[in-house]
Design a protein around this motif. Sequence first.
Motif, PDB file in Angstrom:
ATOM      1  N   LEU A  35      48.477  40.061  40.986  1.00  0.00           N
ATOM      2  CA  LEU A  35      48.855  38.965  41.868  1.00  0.00           C
ATOM      3  C   LEU A  35      48.512  37.606  41.272  1.00  0.00           C
ATOM      4  CD1 LEU A  35      47.822  40.408  45.353  1.00  0.00           C
ATOM      5  CD2 LEU A  35      50.070  40.367  44.304  1.00  0.00           C
ATOM      6  N   GLU A  36      47.400  37.530  40.566  1.00  0.00           N
ATOM      7  CA  GLU A  36      46.961  36.229  40.044  1.00  0.00           C
ATOM      8  C   GLU A  36      47.640  35.839  38.736  1.00  0.00           C
ATOM      9  OE1 GLU A  36      42.538  37.112  40.422  1.00  0.00           O
ATOM     10  OE2 GLU A  36      42.623  35.002  40.970  1.00  0.00           O
ATOM     11  N   ARG A  37      48.001  36.838  37.938  1.00  0.00           N
ATOM     12  CA  ARG A  37      48.530  36.533  36.607  1.00  0.00           C
ATOM     13  C   ARG A  37      50.003  36.922  36.449  1.00  0.00           C
ATOM     14  NH1 ARG A  37      44.362  34.304  36.900  1.00  0.00           N
ATOM     15  NH2 ARG A  37      42.542  34.427  35.532  1.00  0.00           N
ATOM     16  N   GLY A  38      50.591  37.484  37.496  1.00  0.00           N
ATOM     17  CA  GLY A  38      51.981  37.910  37.399  1.00  0.00           C
ATOM     18  C   GLY A  38      52.950  36.744  37.456  1.00  0.00           C
ATOM     19  N   HIS A  39      54.225  37.073  37.298  1.00  0.00           N
ATOM     20  CA  HIS A  39      55.270  36.048  37.302  1.00  0.00           C
ATOM     21  C   HIS A  39      56.126  36.112  38.563  1.00  0.00           C
ATOM     22  CE1 HIS A  39      54.321  35.030  33.160  1.00  0.00           C
ATOM     23  NE2 HIS A  39      54.382  36.323  32.852  1.00  0.00           N
ATOM     24  N   LYS A  40      55.794  37.018  39.482  1.00  0.00           N
ATOM     25  CA  LYS A  40      56.557  37.170  40.712  1.00  0.00           C
ATOM     26  C   LYS A  40      55.937  36.343  41.839  1.00  0.00           C
ATOM     27  CE  LYS A  40      59.257  40.497  39.066  1.00  0.00           C
ATOM     28  NZ  LYS A  40      59.114  41.882  39.540  1.00  0.00           N
ATOM     29  N   VAL A  41      56.781  35.892  42.740  1.00  0.00           N
ATOM     30  CA  VAL A  41      56.283  35.327  43.996  1.00  0.00           C
ATOM     31  C   VAL A  41      55.563  36.451  44.739  1.00  0.00           C
ATOM     32  CG1 VAL A  41      56.934  34.215  46.171  1.00  0.00           C
ATOM     33  CG2 VAL A  41      58.228  33.742  44.074  1.00  0.00           C
ATOM     34  N   PHE A  42      54.387  36.177  45.308  1.00  0.00           N
ATOM     35  CA  PHE A  42      53.693  37.234  46.035  1.00  0.00           C
ATOM     36  C   PHE A  42      53.303  36.759  47.436  1.00  0.00           C
ATOM     37  CE2 PHE A  42      50.353  35.058  43.727  1.00  0.00           C
ATOM     38  CZ  PHE A  42      49.213  35.120  44.507  1.00  0.00           C
TER      39      PHE A  42
ATOM     40  N   LEU B 197      52.619  30.427  42.855  1.00  0.00           N
ATOM     41  CA  LEU B 197      53.566  31.463  43.248  1.00  0.00           C
ATOM     42  C   LEU B 197      53.143  32.184  44.519  1.00  0.00           C
ATOM     43  CD1 LEU B 197      54.455  33.067  39.788  1.00  0.00           C
ATOM     44  CD2 LEU B 197      55.728  31.343  41.067  1.00  0.00           C
ATOM     45  N   PHE B 198      52.033  31.780  45.105  1.00  0.00           N
ATOM     46  CA  PHE B 198      51.545  32.420  46.324  1.00  0.00           C
ATOM     47  C   PHE B 198      52.343  31.914  47.529  1.00  0.00           C
ATOM     48  CE2 PHE B 198      48.046  32.623  49.672  1.00  0.00           C
ATOM     49  CZ  PHE B 198      48.221  33.983  49.902  1.00  0.00           C
ATOM     50  N   ALA B 199      52.930  32.857  48.287  1.00  0.00           N
ATOM     51  CA  ALA B 199      53.731  32.489  49.462  1.00  0.00           C
ATOM     52  C   ALA B 199      53.031  32.827  50.769  1.00  0.00           C
ATOM     53  CB  ALA B 199      55.087  33.185  49.401  1.00  0.00           C
ATOM     54  N   GLY B 200      51.783  33.302  50.727  1.00  0.00           N
ATOM     55  CA  GLY B 200      51.023  33.538  51.949  1.00  0.00           C
ATOM     56  C   GLY B 200      50.845  35.007  52.260  1.00  0.00           C
TER      57      GLY B 200
ATOM     58  N   THR C 224      40.561  45.417  39.972  1.00  0.00           N
ATOM     59  CA  THR C 224      40.957  44.538  38.874  1.00  0.00           C
ATOM     60  C   THR C 224      42.468  44.512  38.669  1.00  0.00           C
ATOM     61  OG1 THR C 224      38.863  44.994  37.778  1.00  0.00           O
ATOM     62  CG2 THR C 224      40.618  44.038  36.427  1.00  0.00           C
ATOM     63  N   ASP C 225      43.107  45.696  38.707  1.00  0.00           N
ATOM     64  CA  ASP C 225      44.539  45.760  38.420  1.00  0.00           C
ATOM     65  C   ASP C 225      45.361  44.991  39.445  1.00  0.00           C
ATOM     66  OD1 ASP C 225      44.027  47.273  36.218  1.00  0.00           O
ATOM     67  OD2 ASP C 225      44.466  49.190  37.180  1.00  0.00           O
ATOM     68  N   ASN C 226      45.051  45.208  40.728  1.00  0.00           N
ATOM     69  CA  ASN C 226      45.830  44.544  41.773  1.00  0.00           C
ATOM     70  C   ASN C 226      45.613  43.042  41.761  1.00  0.00           C
ATOM     71  OD1 ASN C 226      46.986  46.881  42.739  1.00  0.00           O
ATOM     72  ND2 ASN C 226      45.368  47.273  44.219  1.00  0.00           N
ATOM     73  N   MET C 227      44.359  42.621  41.607  1.00  0.00           N
ATOM     74  CA  MET C 227      44.074  41.186  41.605  1.00  0.00           C
ATOM     75  C   MET C 227      44.725  40.522  40.396  1.00  0.00           C
ATOM     76  SD  MET C 227      42.411  40.714  44.379  1.00  0.00           S
ATOM     77  CE  MET C 227      41.531  39.168  44.320  1.00  0.00           C
TER      78      MET C 227
ATOM     79  N   LEU D 171      39.159  34.503  49.925  1.00  0.00           N
ATOM     80  CA  LEU D 171      40.379  35.123  49.427  1.00  0.00           C
ATOM     81  C   LEU D 171      41.546  34.153  49.478  1.00  0.00           C
ATOM     82  CD1 LEU D 171      41.576  37.836  48.413  1.00  0.00           C
ATOM     83  CD2 LEU D 171      42.190  38.328  50.788  1.00  0.00           C
ATOM     84  N   TRP D 172      41.619  33.399  50.575  1.00  0.00           N
ATOM     85  CA  TRP D 172      42.734  32.460  50.746  1.00  0.00           C
ATOM     86  C   TRP D 172      42.696  31.349  49.695  1.00  0.00           C
ATOM     87  CZ3 TRP D 172      46.985  33.317  53.267  1.00  0.00           C
ATOM     88  CH2 TRP D 172      47.861  32.264  53.527  1.00  0.00           C
ATOM     89  N   SER D 173      41.525  30.778  49.475  1.00  0.00           N
ATOM     90  CA  SER D 173      41.424  29.697  48.491  1.00  0.00           C
ATOM     91  C   SER D 173      41.718  30.202  47.087  1.00  0.00           C
ATOM     92  CB  SER D 173      40.035  29.052  48.552  1.00  0.00           C
ATOM     93  OG  SER D 173      39.027  30.000  48.250  1.00  0.00           O
ATOM     94  N   LYS D 174      41.350  31.462  46.823  1.00  0.00           N
ATOM     95  CA  LYS D 174      41.602  32.049  45.499  1.00  0.00           C
ATOM     96  C   LYS D 174      43.102  32.179  45.243  1.00  0.00           C
ATOM     97  CE  LYS D 174      40.199  36.167  42.845  1.00  0.00           C
ATOM     98  NZ  LYS D 174      39.289  35.505  41.903  1.00  0.00           N
TER      99      LYS D 174
END
Length: 668
Positions: free
Chosen positions: A465-472, A502-505, A459-462, A493-496
């Motif tokens: 990445l999903e709710r943060g403000h950084k490019v990931f 902010l997702f860079a791949g 939960t913490d990691n997801m 996972l990719w579609s999510k």
Amino acid sequence: MKKIIGLFIVLLCFCTAKAQQTEVRYLSGTGPDHTVKWDFWCSSGMNSQKWSKIDVPSCWEQQGFGGYTYGRYYIYKEREKEKQYDAYREHDFCDEYGIYRHRFDVPDTWKGKQISIVFEGVMTDAEVKINDVIAGPVHQGSFYRFSYDITDKLKFGKKNSMEVTVKKQSADKSVNAAERRADWWLFGGIYRPVYLTAKPRTQIEHIAVDARADGTLRTDVYLKNISKGQQVELSLISCDSQLPIGRQVCGLSTEKKQTLTTHWNNIKTWDPEHPNLYRLTMRLLSTTGDVVHEITERIGFRTIEFRPEDGIYLNGTRLLVKGTNRHCFDPETGRTISRELSLKDALLIKQMNMNAVRSHYPPDTHFLEACDSIGLLYLNELCGWQNSYSTEIAEKLLPEMMFRDVNHPCIFIWANGNEGGWNAAVDNRFADYDPQKRHVIHPWADFNGLDTRHYPNGTDNMYRLERGHKVFMMTEFLHGLYDRGQGAGLKGLWSKFKANPLFAGGFLWAYVDEAVRRTDTGQMDTYGPNAPDGIVGANREKEGSFYTVREVWSPIQIHPLKITSSFKGDFYVTNDYLFSNLSECRMKWKIMRLPVPQVADSPVCLAEGGVLLPAIQPGEKGTAHFDLPEKFFNGDVLELEAYNATGDTVCNWTFPIKNNRKYFAEYR
């Protein structure tokens, strides 16, 4: 007589031109498919304690010398779990070393020049003697080009001797921690080429370019023995058309490092889908206009930007990296890789619709050249598997990496170590050698505005990445060994993550199985379950995940299609390219009749033709169409195959025309 005079002038011009360039003379071969025999002595293990011959370049284990050790053995040993690895303890490499000897000529014509001996890669510590004189400090670090000025140690026009003592494990603990305590096979030897270079005393030592998308070229020029009033001439030629772009002359001061700024018109930019390249030649001119020295670099014009809380941009387009982690590895030759294998790897990676590659160290130069040529972004890393070099060592190895690799347009980010192997003391030093000021990351960390978390789960990691403000951008994800293959779970996972702007791949782990064919047993060995489980086998066999990755990451996406009786040949497609209009591609259709059980063995093509693709921009959705042939509904399967602008297959798809109930009803 006129013919003789003419021939003399041609030869004189040829000799003058040769003298102006850096001359190279190989002492070794150029790769595993072209080697030179040197004298060799190994301290322990196979074929030790006696002088014999060895191919150079090579890993000495793959030549039948020394012993095999896997990096993780020492990690487990330190954790007192070594008993389960007894099968791999037949040889402890701690004190293993080899001595190489070779004799070579130096031509009289090289007198008055600066002569250097260059090693592209040695594992791990190398002490070099020329004519029984130490060439310089012992070099420590496996993956880096290093050289010594040996001008004053040579005998011109005579035989010269060289002795190189190579220690498999470094005398420096931080080098071992960064390179040898790792999840890979440990090799020893002079595993990349060795050669001499001859340059004029007054020379262009090195250039580092910032070639931007608008045609601006800013060049850091490193000079030696420069005089007041000298100039430099820059000329540019398209690698594709071989047409000259232009020529410019710039004045010089007497500083050792100078920055020249020029502008070039009608430039085609470099990107992974359009890898346009140019040959930049720089000629150092004397005060009378004669060419003193010239060098040539292959460059690409493109602008890389990192925009915090936004993305990584190439030529103004936000990147979505679809990558894999790759090691320089061959089951027969270890870390000694041929140019042909580098190209094969680059093409296989490209065939999976990937646009990026990463490894834990600087790769062979010819792999970077392949990435430049076919269009693969590269994340280049100062080694540090899970521990870092000391600052003293890192300060020596970083410029070696940067000076060799800085001009490759494929490199879009620098990495300082991996998973804790970061030495923050050198973070700011990358920019000292890179006029492009490319972004520096710590893989696995949230650092410098870019979150590169590995193997996100829980939960913490997801949430991070999903709710943060950084490019990931995940520099490793979907581990091929622990996540049951890299195709499994990729689509979901990719579609999510892709839904987040902010997702860079990310980069899958890993590209190739690292099973080595041992010379002591003749068997392929993965060190139990440890050697990375790749998308392709050790001999580059395509496995199931290869095709899954290719389809999930296809830049042409076909929306869910079900063929019914009212199908008219229309279907929806999305353009997932970053830089290409879909009009640059083409698509073909085939109507196939499947073989009848116990009657026929092969499918039959009833009809085929071309699909009209919509001229849509990246990210857009449109309608593709083909005219249904008369016998369309007599077929069993519709096959679609897409091709890119160079004619290579992007992906293929199949759709049933009949459902299984109708199919079997016909052949009862």
